[in-house]
Design a protein around this motif. Structure first.
Motif, PDB file in Angstrom:
ATOM      1  N   PHE A 127      39.806  33.803  35.703  1.00  0.00           N
ATOM      2  CA  PHE A 127      38.832  34.384  34.783  1.00  0.00           C
ATOM      3  C   PHE A 127      39.418  35.652  34.163  1.00  0.00           C
ATOM      4  O   PHE A 127      40.303  36.289  34.744  1.00  0.00           O
ATOM      5  N   PRO A 128      38.957  36.033  32.970  1.00  0.00           N
ATOM      6  CA  PRO A 128      39.451  37.272  32.356  1.00  0.00           C
ATOM      7  C   PRO A 128      39.029  38.484  33.179  1.00  0.00           C
ATOM      8  O   PRO A 128      37.901  38.572  33.653  1.00  0.00           O
ATOM      9  N   VAL A 129      39.941  39.416  33.344  1.00  0.00           N
ATOM     10  CA  VAL A 129      39.619  40.652  34.046  1.00  0.00           C
ATOM     11  C   VAL A 129      38.767  41.518  33.108  1.00  0.00           C
ATOM     12  O   VAL A 129      39.167  41.771  31.966  1.00  0.00           O
ATOM     13  N   PRO A 130      37.596  41.971  33.554  1.00  0.00           N
ATOM     14  CA  PRO A 130      36.655  42.652  32.643  1.00  0.00           C
ATOM     15  C   PRO A 130      36.944  44.130  32.397  1.00  0.00           C
ATOM     16  O   PRO A 130      36.030  44.918  32.157  1.00  0.00           O
ATOM     17  N   VAL A 131      38.209  44.530  32.478  1.00  0.00           N
ATOM     18  CA  VAL A 131      38.621  45.894  32.127  1.00  0.00           C
ATOM     19  C   VAL A 131      39.909  45.786  31.320  1.00  0.00           C
ATOM     20  O   VAL A 131      40.692  44.848  31.506  1.00  0.00           O
ATOM     21  N   PRO A 132      40.143  46.713  30.395  1.00  0.00           N
ATOM     22  CA  PRO A 132      41.369  46.643  29.582  1.00  0.00           C
ATOM     23  C   PRO A 132      42.613  46.955  30.415  1.00  0.00           C
ATOM     24  O   PRO A 132      42.656  47.951  31.140  1.00  0.00           O
ATOM     25  N   LEU A 133      43.605  46.067  30.315  1.00  0.00           N
ATOM     26  CA  LEU A 133      44.853  46.241  31.046  1.00  0.00           C
ATOM     27  C   LEU A 133      46.021  46.151  30.074  1.00  0.00           C
ATOM     28  O   LEU A 133      45.982  45.390  29.107  1.00  0.00           O
ATOM     29  N   PRO A 134      47.072  46.899  30.309  1.00  0.00           N
ATOM     30  CA  PRO A 134      48.242  46.795  29.433  1.00  0.00           C
ATOM     31  C   PRO A 134      48.897  45.431  29.595  1.00  0.00           C
ATOM     32  O   PRO A 134      48.858  44.836  30.680  1.00  0.00           O
ATOM     33  N   PRO A 135      49.497  44.907  28.528  1.00  0.00           N
ATOM     34  CA  PRO A 135      50.172  43.612  28.657  1.00  0.00           C
ATOM     35  C   PRO A 135      51.409  43.718  29.537  1.00  0.00           C
ATOM     36  O   PRO A 135      51.980  44.805  29.702  1.00  0.00           O
TER      37      PRO A 135
END
Length: 308
Positions: free
Chosen positions: A264-272
């Motif tokens: 599932f998508p992680v619900p916080v912004p993460l750097p690529p």
């Protein structure tokens, strides 16, 4: 060609030393150089006499290089490769006749995602080339400079100025849990992600935190990490049989699906995750190494297309 100096040092010993340090086996080196084992043992004896060092010593059932051998390994490899390039100059290299062993450094998901296709391509195009995937160490070691590895693939964090680094692709982290996990029911919010279940990390250094913890902290949240493992496959098996929450790169989603896991998508912004290639410049003009780099680029592009 056989070249000797007044000291009666046969420079062909460098070729034998290069192969011995690569194989770490008299039997393997003899096979590579098309010699008998007794002849290879005699050659090792001459190398030991020339260097004034045992070079390879017994450690149980295998042989390991001495510190002196490790110190000269990269230089020996570079000299041999420059000699090969000199006599190849102006002529095409037939990869089907090349006999080499290449070591690729990267985390285990690189081997899992690229390995099968790379082995198959080598069998078709360069059957004499063998490929060893090396696991990342928990300590930083100059594998490329020392010649322990020929190519590094993955998130390249080396700062060595002499190492060539080439951008390859970007990946993203996704969450992973067992099928039927309660976290999959309802909207995936940062609060639920952080607080509804315990987490497991993957770290070759045993770290219990990562970029996701910093992103959660900016929201005033903290997840509960109960442990770490060194490899991604180990984490997937732990997740499969527990309620733990883990994270993997999107390239590993097929492996997770094969184990019946859900991502599932992680619900916080993460750097690529910026993936790349790195190699020592002594391999720049090596046709076999150039072929290896080309294969990794091609396979990564194909893999990215499938994920896209």
């Amino acid at each position: 060609m056989r070249v000797t100096q007044s000291t009666d040092l046969d420079l062909n010993l460098l070729v034998a030393l290069d192969v011995l340090l690569e194989e770490q086996s008299v039997q393997g080196a003899a096979r590579r150089l098309h010699l008998s084992e007794p002849a290879m043992s005699r050659t090792l004896g001459r190398i030991r006499k020339a260097l004034g060092d045992p070079v390879l010593v017994r450690a149980g059932r295998r042989m390991v290089p001495t510190p002196r051998a490790l110190a000269v390994r990269a230089e020996v490899s570079a000299v041999v490769e420059r000699a090969r390039a000199l006599f190849r100059s102006g002529r095409d290299t037939d990869l089907r006749t090349v006999e080499r062993t290449f070591a690729i450094l990267g985390h285990d998901m690189i081997a899992a995602s690229l390995g099968p296709a790379l082995f198959a391509r080598a069998a078709r195009e360069a059957p004499g080339i063998r490929i060893r995937f090396l696991a990342e160490s928990h300590v930083d070691v100059p594998y490329l400079r020392e010649g322990t590895a020929d190519l590094e693939v993955g998130v390249i964090d080396t700062v060595a100025p002499e190492v060539h680094v080439e951008a390859l692709a970007e990946d993203r982290m996704v969450g992973v849990v067992r099928a039927g996990h309660p976290l999959l029911e309802g909207e995936m919010t940062p609060e639920r992600f952080a607080g509804q279940a315990a987490h497991i990390t993957v770290s070759r250094r045993g770290r219990l935190y990562g970029p996701v913890d910093g992103a959660l902290a900016e929201l005033g949240l903290e997840r509960r990490v109960v442990g770490s493992v060194a490899t991604f496959p180990a984490s997937l098996f732990a997740i499969r049989d527990t309620d733990l929450v883990g994270m993997i790169g999107s390239r590993a989603e097929p492996m997770a699906a094969a184990l019946g896991l859900r991502t599932f998508p992680v619900p916080v912004p993460l750097p690529p995750l910026r993936l790349g290639l790195a190699w020592h410049p002594r391999h720049d003009a090596d046709p076999a190494h150039a072929w290896l780099r080309m294969c990794v680029r091609d396979l990564e592009e194909l893999s990215a297309g499938r994920r896209g």
